[in-house]
Design an enzyme around this catalytic site. Structure first.
Site, PDB file in Angstrom:
ATOM      1  N   HIS A  31       4.364  15.935   1.535  1.00 30.09           N
ATOM      2  CA  HIS A  31       3.336  16.878   1.063  1.00 30.09           C
ATOM      3  C   HIS A  31       3.990  18.106   0.428  1.00 30.09           C
ATOM      4  O   HIS A  31       3.504  18.629  -0.575  1.00 30.09           O
ATOM      5  CB  HIS A  31       2.461  17.353   2.220  1.00 30.09           C
ATOM      6  CG  HIS A  31       1.665  16.275   2.884  1.00 30.09           C
ATOM      7  ND1 HIS A  31       1.953  15.807   4.132  1.00 30.09           N
ATOM      8  CD2 HIS A  31       0.579  15.588   2.458  1.00 30.09           C
ATOM      9  CE1 HIS A  31       1.083  14.883   4.472  1.00 30.09           C
ATOM     10  NE2 HIS A  31       0.231  14.716   3.471  1.00 30.09           N
ATOM     11  N   GLN A  55     -13.620   8.249   5.323  1.00 27.92           N
ATOM     12  CA  GLN A  55     -12.671   7.258   4.794  1.00 27.92           C
ATOM     13  C   GLN A  55     -12.016   6.436   5.911  1.00 27.92           C
ATOM     14  O   GLN A  55     -11.130   5.637   5.653  1.00 27.92           O
ATOM     15  CB  GLN A  55     -11.612   7.924   3.911  1.00 27.92           C
ATOM     16  CG  GLN A  55     -10.634   8.829   4.621  1.00 27.92           C
ATOM     17  CD  GLN A  55      -9.754   9.584   3.634  1.00 27.92           C
ATOM     18  OE1 GLN A  55     -10.177  10.551   3.005  1.00 27.92           O
ATOM     19  NE2 GLN A  55      -8.510   9.153   3.482  1.00 27.92           N
ATOM     20  N   LYS A 143       2.970   7.222  -3.370  1.00 26.11           N
ATOM     21  CA  LYS A 143       3.022   6.425  -2.129  1.00 26.11           C
ATOM     22  C   LYS A 143       1.675   5.721  -1.891  1.00 26.11           C
ATOM     23  O   LYS A 143       1.624   4.563  -1.526  1.00 26.11           O
ATOM     24  CB  LYS A 143       3.404   7.361  -0.982  1.00 26.11           C
ATOM     25  CG  LYS A 143       2.814   7.086   0.341  1.00 26.11           C
ATOM     26  CD  LYS A 143       3.687   6.173   1.147  1.00 26.11           C
ATOM     27  CE  LYS A 143       3.232   6.000   2.570  1.00 26.11           C
ATOM     28  NZ  LYS A 143       1.814   5.983   2.808  1.00 26.11           N
ATOM     29  N   ASP A 144       0.573   6.450  -2.122  1.00 24.76           N
ATOM     30  CA  ASP A 144      -0.770   5.867  -2.002  1.00 24.76           C
ATOM     31  C   ASP A 144      -1.192   5.435  -3.407  1.00 24.76           C
ATOM     32  O   ASP A 144      -2.043   6.064  -4.042  1.00 24.76           O
ATOM     33  CB  ASP A 144      -1.745   6.894  -1.423  1.00 24.76           C
ATOM     34  CG  ASP A 144      -1.357   7.301  -0.014  1.00 24.76           C
ATOM     35  OD1 ASP A 144      -1.070   6.416   0.804  1.00 24.76           O
ATOM     36  OD2 ASP A 144      -1.298   8.515   0.269  1.00 24.76           O
ATOM     37  N   GLN A 147      -4.843   4.594  -4.321  1.00 23.44           N
ATOM     38  CA  GLN A 147      -5.625   5.846  -4.314  1.00 23.44           C
ATOM     39  C   GLN A 147      -5.375   6.639  -5.598  1.00 23.44           C
ATOM     40  O   GLN A 147      -6.302   7.146  -6.230  1.00 23.44           O
ATOM     41  CB  GLN A 147      -5.239   6.676  -3.089  1.00 23.44           C
ATOM     42  CG  GLN A 147      -5.787   8.081  -3.090  1.00 23.44           C
ATOM     43  CD  GLN A 147      -5.535   8.808  -1.784  1.00 23.44           C
ATOM     44  OE1 GLN A 147      -6.247   8.585  -0.817  1.00 23.44           O
ATOM     45  NE2 GLN A 147      -4.547   9.695  -1.737  1.00 23.44           N
ATOM     46  N   SER A 179       5.180   9.516   5.739  1.00 19.50           N
ATOM     47  CA  SER A 179       3.742   9.373   5.961  1.00 19.50           C
ATOM     48  C   SER A 179       3.398  10.065   7.269  1.00 19.50           C
ATOM     49  O   SER A 179       4.194  10.028   8.227  1.00 19.50           O
ATOM     50  CB  SER A 179       3.384   7.881   6.060  1.00 19.50           C
ATOM     51  OG  SER A 179       2.119   7.726   6.660  1.00 19.50           O
TER      52      SER A 179
HETATM   53  O1  PAF Z   1      -4.287  10.954   0.770  1.00 23.14           O
HETATM   54  C1  PAF Z   1      -4.953  11.603   1.600  1.00 23.14           C
HETATM   55  O2  PAF Z   1      -4.412  12.313   2.457  1.00 23.14           O
HETATM   56  C2  PAF Z   1      -6.477  11.501   1.584  1.00 23.14           C
HETATM   57  O3  PAF Z   1      -6.889  10.223   1.265  1.00 23.14           O
HETATM   58  C3  PAF Z   1      -7.142  12.543   0.676  1.00 23.14           C
HETATM   59  C4  PAF Z   1      -6.776  12.325  -0.787  1.00 23.14           C
HETATM   60  C5  PAF Z   1      -6.725  13.953   1.108  1.00 23.14           C
HETATM   61  C6  PAF Z   1      -8.666  12.457   0.796  1.00 23.14           C
HETATM   62  O4  PAF Z   1      -9.097  12.702   2.105  1.00 23.14           O
END
Ligand code: PAF
Length: 284
Positions: A31, A55, A143-144, A147, A179
């Site tokens: 992050h 989610q 990584k995601d 998404q 992660s």
């Molecule tokens: O990747 C994440 O941490 C989550 O899916 C996100 C994009 C913050 C949405 O809740």
């Protein structure tokens, strides 16, 4: 850096264009790297810290997902955030909230097969957070990967005026992608988890040696001890694989109770790059 509990406080702190890093907290070096990329654009860097209930499936880890606002604030501030936005559920989903963003058929593939509704939950909260934070850019990690592709598509299809910026995956010394869920792994599971980047590295090395189809790239991945959910070769936009175009190899598996995902992009213009990126580093 301020910790804001409401969108009003966020907007009062904004000066210039907003570069936004949406997160669910439990921040780590991965992050921090997204925040540093956002800070590179100038303007105001807003990081959201919200564990989004919509989610998570009914048997997933919503309740035990790690929460540590003080730790998150320290990491976000050190990486260059101006605002850490940690809203309550009632601000993100006020009474009467009834809209869902459906990101289309790709949401039912790959991770969507085992996590029905997951990407609709992600797309809905991200679009809602865009409305609250009003960014011009949003940084998402590779990584995601699914998404990232879906959030690029949502921004484009809905003309949201938000540029989605992809950011590289940050890895531990043995290659494991960082992660928040890695902290669930015990020592034995942590050792097994290193087989995930090792499998991607083997494929990346085969790619550098000229392999282009699934048979050549996935000759003998050592995934013993992991419960494989999928290992799939797709085009970089997640359409069907075409050996002449950039590809992505994606994996999802479980190590014990922990679900891990990872991927590597294989680009014919830079055939060695993926193997170099995944090469094991000396521990710091
Ligand atoms: O990747 C994440 O941490 C989550 O899916 C996100 C994009 C913050 C949405 O809740």
């Amino acid at each position: 850096m301020i910790v804001a509990r409401s969108a009003e406080e966020v907007r009062a702190a904004v000066a210039g264009p907003v570069a936004f890093v949406p997160t669910m907290g439990a921040l780590h070096e991965g992050h921090a790297s997204l925040i540093r990329i956002a800070a590179g654009y100038g303007g105001t860097v807003v990081v959201s810290d919200f564990v989004n209930p919509t989610q998570f499936g009914p048997h997933e880890d919503f309740e035990r997902y790690p929460r540590d606002l003080d730790g998150d604030a320290a990491i976000a501030a050190a990486a260059g955030a101006d605002v850490l936005y940690a809203p309550e559920v009632a601000e993100v989903y006020p009474e009467g909230f009834a809209t869902t963003v459906d990101p289309g058929p790709l949401a039912d593939q790959l991770c969507g097969r085992s996590r029905p509704g997951h990407f609709a939950g992600v797309a809905t909260v991200v679009v809602r957070l865009y409305g609250l934070v009003r960014p011009t850019r949003a940084v998402f990690g590779r990584k995601d990967y699914q998404q990232l592709v879906l959030m690029q598509r949502v921004a484009r299809d809905l003309a949201l005026g938000v540029e989605v910026v992809p950011a590289p995956t940050i890895r531990e010394a043995d290659g494991l992608a960082m992660s928040s869920r890695n902290r669930y792994l015990d020592a034995d599971e942590r050792r097994l988890a290193a087989r995930v980047p090792a499998a991607l590295r083997a494929a990346a090395e085969a790619y550098a040696d000229g392999a282009r189809d699934a048979d050549g790239l996935l000759a003998a991945p050592d995934l013993e001890g992991l419960e494989l959910e999928y290992l799939e070769l797709r085009a970089a936009d997640l359409g069907p694989h075409d050996p002449d175009r950039a590809a992505v190899l994606l994996i999802a598996c479980r190590v014990g109770a922990t679900r891990l995902i990872d991927n590597v992009v294989l680009d014919p213009a830079h055939p060695d790059r993926a193997a170099l990126e995944l090469a094991a580093k000396e521990p710091a």
